[in-house]
Design an enzyme around this catalytic site. Structure first.
Site, mmCIF file in Angstrom:
data_model
loop_
_atom_site.group_PDB
_atom_site.id
_atom_site.type_symbol
_atom_site.label_atom_id
_atom_site.label_comp_id
_atom_site.label_asym_id
_atom_site.label_seq_id
_atom_site.Cartn_x
_atom_site.Cartn_y
_atom_site.Cartn_z
ATOM 1 N N GLU A 1 44.263 36.206 54.128
ATOM 2 C CA GLU A 1 45.541 36.916 54.217
ATOM 3 C C GLU A 1 46.708 36.019 54.628
ATOM 4 O O GLU A 1 46.516 35.028 55.331
ATOM 5 C CB GLU A 1 45.410 38.050 55.244
ATOM 6 C CG GLU A 1 44.438 39.109 54.776
ATOM 7 C CD GLU A 1 44.004 40.066 55.885
ATOM 8 O OE1 GLU A 1 43.667 41.203 55.561
ATOM 9 O OE2 GLU A 1 44.008 39.668 57.061
ATOM 10 N N CYS B 1 53.756 33.308 57.626
ATOM 11 C CA CYS B 1 52.666 32.923 58.514
ATOM 12 C C CYS B 1 51.489 32.551 57.601
ATOM 13 O O CYS B 1 50.842 33.428 57.033
ATOM 14 C CB CYS B 1 52.358 34.128 59.397
ATOM 15 S SG CYS B 1 51.037 33.847 60.544
ATOM 16 N N CYS C 1 37.466 31.030 60.711
ATOM 17 C CA CYS C 1 37.774 29.906 61.609
ATOM 18 C C CYS C 1 36.527 29.564 62.417
ATOM 19 O O CYS C 1 35.841 30.456 62.911
ATOM 20 C CB CYS C 1 38.920 30.287 62.544
ATOM 21 S SG CYS C 1 39.372 28.967 63.682
ATOM 22 N N CYS D 1 37.504 31.770 69.183
ATOM 23 C CA CYS D 1 38.124 32.332 70.394
ATOM 24 C C CYS D 1 37.715 33.808 70.490
ATOM 25 O O CYS D 1 37.701 34.517 69.477
ATOM 26 C CB CYS D 1 39.643 32.210 70.304
ATOM 27 S SG CYS D 1 40.178 30.517 70.052
ATOM 28 N N CYS E 1 39.977 36.850 68.999
ATOM 29 C CA CYS E 1 40.625 36.684 67.681
ATOM 30 C C CYS E 1 39.744 37.209 66.545
ATOM 31 O O CYS E 1 38.583 36.810 66.418
ATOM 32 C CB CYS E 1 40.938 35.200 67.486
ATOM 33 S SG CYS E 1 41.552 34.807 65.844
ATOM 34 N N CYS F 1 49.469 38.702 65.210
ATOM 35 C CA CYS F 1 48.699 37.525 65.611
ATOM 36 C C CYS F 1 47.247 37.889 65.877
ATOM 37 O O CYS F 1 46.975 38.810 66.638
ATOM 38 C CB CYS F 1 49.251 36.944 66.907
ATOM 39 S SG CYS F 1 50.785 36.109 66.724
HETATM 40 N N1 SAH Z 1 44.282 28.576 65.129
HETATM 41 C C1 SAH Z 1 45.612 28.442 65.576
HETATM 42 C C2 SAH Z 1 46.616 29.249 64.773
HETATM 43 C C3 SAH Z 1 46.220 30.631 64.347
HETATM 44 S S1 SAH Z 1 46.143 31.887 65.555
HETATM 45 C C4 SAH Z 1 45.712 28.782 67.057
HETATM 46 O O1 SAH Z 1 44.769 29.314 67.606
HETATM 47 O O2 SAH Z 1 46.742 28.476 67.638
HETATM 48 C C5 SAH Z 1 47.845 32.265 65.897
HETATM 49 C C6 SAH Z 1 48.094 32.748 67.322
HETATM 50 O O3 SAH Z 1 47.559 34.086 67.523
HETATM 51 C C7 SAH Z 1 47.410 31.897 68.377
HETATM 52 O O4 SAH Z 1 48.282 31.653 69.439
HETATM 53 C C8 SAH Z 1 46.265 32.768 68.797
HETATM 54 O O5 SAH Z 1 45.766 32.415 70.033
HETATM 55 C C9 SAH Z 1 46.882 34.140 68.760
HETATM 56 N N2 SAH Z 1 45.925 35.249 68.760
HETATM 57 C C10 SAH Z 1 44.661 35.253 68.303
HETATM 58 N N3 SAH Z 1 44.107 36.472 68.464
HETATM 59 C C11 SAH Z 1 45.055 37.256 69.039
HETATM 60 C C12 SAH Z 1 45.099 38.628 69.421
HETATM 61 N N4 SAH Z 1 44.064 39.424 69.225
HETATM 62 N N5 SAH Z 1 46.227 39.098 69.978
HETATM 63 C C13 SAH Z 1 47.302 38.287 70.133
HETATM 64 N N6 SAH Z 1 47.335 36.996 69.771
HETATM 65 C C14 SAH Z 1 46.215 36.475 69.235
HETATM 66 FE FE1 SF4 Z 2 40.667 30.103 65.260
HETATM 67 FE FE2 SF4 Z 2 41.605 32.473 66.033
HETATM 68 FE FE3 SF4 Z 2 40.988 30.631 67.861
HETATM 69 FE FE4 SF4 Z 2 43.139 30.265 66.289
HETATM 70 S S1 SF4 Z 2 42.844 31.896 67.796
HETATM 71 S S2 SF4 Z 2 41.564 28.760 66.789
HETATM 72 S S3 SF4 Z 2 42.407 31.220 64.387
HETATM 73 S S4 SF4 Z 2 39.546 31.611 66.459
#
Ligand code: SAH
Ligand code: SF4
Length: 334
Positions: free
Chosen positions: A82, A96, A103, A107, A110, A327
């Site tokens: 997406e 974006c 990924c 995390c 996420c 995000c």
């Molecule tokens: N992988 C990169 C970029 C993609 S994620 C990174 O982690 O920075 C983009 C942003 O969304 C990151 O700051 C990530 O930590 C945040 N994010 C991920 N899951 C989220 C959630 N459930 N609620 C709010 N922000 C989130």
């Molecule tokens: Fe990967 Fe999501 Fe962590 Fe960004 S926040 S590094 S997209 S797992």
């Protein structure tokens, strides 16, 4: 590549220039519109080079019409991911982009991380996401003004393709965008961050911090075990001082996990004297996860502590959460 096509057919080099102007700047919708080329050459091009690497599968628009999410399928293997367009009230249009399908970083908060890793996107597939929205916006006499690598995937783990895409975005002969309008967001792969900086990257950097100390960060983001916070902050701080540009820190506020007054105080002392800007992001709920968004009161209290300690910050306005385009909500299934 267009250069190969021109070379193989022994065409004059101005054909590349004409192609780039039509394709990247005039944003033609098909090779039929490449009117600076004779028809027979256009037909040959059509057979040799596909116009785009992506297929649009589905489009979702948020209730406020300010956020649009496209589910793409890449033509090479039909895998889906997406991309989001955010139309800000101040006139900016931010794409974006995704740089991976899924990924590998994992995390815990996420949705993309929970999908696992399904593959890197090529530079062409990254650029085609932006071109798609550039063509949409052109019909409204608007342009893509900003690009953020905040969709699916970790850009520093697909570094070469990300750098190649950025060079197409910024090449004056192609998309000609200022690097200052590009943001790479990372979960903090210190080794590859150094490589990005050595390469001369001059765009913006965002670090997904999410915790004020190493211990809590490790619990939320497995990558933190391998790349300790002290080293990471050291690299970012010297970059900020060298360039005199603030590094953004993303901090997702999760109820009872990282949003207490003590967490805020610790964050303030961690970032004291650093050239930073903190983006507080109210956690966006993920289906199947018990984590919850911090209460409005907790978000306000957190922000107040940072204000009192003079930490430059904003609370991000969540866009597109009604279509799971906010995000961390991207999981390849509209
Ligand atoms: N992988 C990169 C970029 C993609 S994620 C990174 O982690 O920075 C983009 C942003 O969304 C990151 O700051 C990530 O930590 C945040 N994010 C991920 N899951 C989220 C959630 N459930 N609620 C709010 N922000 C989130
Ligand atoms: Fe990967 Fe999501 Fe962590 Fe960004 S926040 S590094 S997209 S797992």
């Amino acid at each position: 590549m267009i250069e190969n096509f021109v070379h193989i057919h022994s065409l004059p080099s101005y054909r590349v220039k004409q192609f780039n102007v039509a394709y990247y700047q005039e944003l033609i919708g098909s090779y039929d519109d490449l009117l600076t080329w004779p028809k027979d050459l256009r037909l040959q091009l059509q057979k040799a080079l596909r116009f785009t690497s992506l297929r649009e599968i589905k489009r979702a628009v948020s209730l406020h019409h300010d956020t649009e999410k496209i589910l793409f399928e890449r033509i090479s293997d039909n895998k889906r991911f997406e991309t989001v367009l955010m139309r800000h009230a101040d006139g900016r249009n931010t794409v974006c982009v995704s740089c991976m399908i899924g990924c590998p970083v994992g995390c815990i908060f996420c949705a993309t991380g929970r999908m696992g890793f399904q593959g890197n996107l090529t530079a062409e597939e990254i650029v085609d996401q932006v071109l798609f929205f550039s063509r949409v916006l052109k019909k409204e006499k608007q342009t893509v003004t900003n690009i953020v690598f905040m969709g699916m995937g970790e850009p520093l783990l697909n570094l070469n393709n990300v750098l190649d895409a950025i060079s197409i975005f910024t090449d004056p002969k192609k998309m000609g965008m200022s690097e200052r309008r590009i943001t790479v967001s990372t979960s903090g792969h210190t080794d590859n961050l150094k490589k990005l900086l050595v390469h001369g990257y001059a765009g913006r950097l965002a670090l997904s911090l999410h915790a004020p100390n190493q211990k809590l960060r490790e619990q939320l983001m497995p990558i933190a075990k391998k790349f300790p916070l002290d080293d990471l902050l050291g690299v970012l701080q010297s970059h900020a001082e060298k360039t005199n540009k603030r590094v953004s820190f993303e901090y997702t506020l999760i109820n009872g996990v990282n949003d207490t007054r003590k967490n805020a105080e610790e964050l303030a002392s961690l970032l004291r004297h650093r050239l930073t800007h903190v983006n507080l992001i109210p956690f966006n709920p993920i289906l199947g996860l018990s984590l919850k968004r911090s209460t409005v009161e907790a978000i306000q209290n957190f922000s107040r502590v940072l204000t009192n300690k003079h930490v430059h910050h904003t609370v991000r306005v969540t866009m597109g959460d009604d279509i799971a385009a906010a995000c961390g909500q991207l999981a390849g299934k509209i």
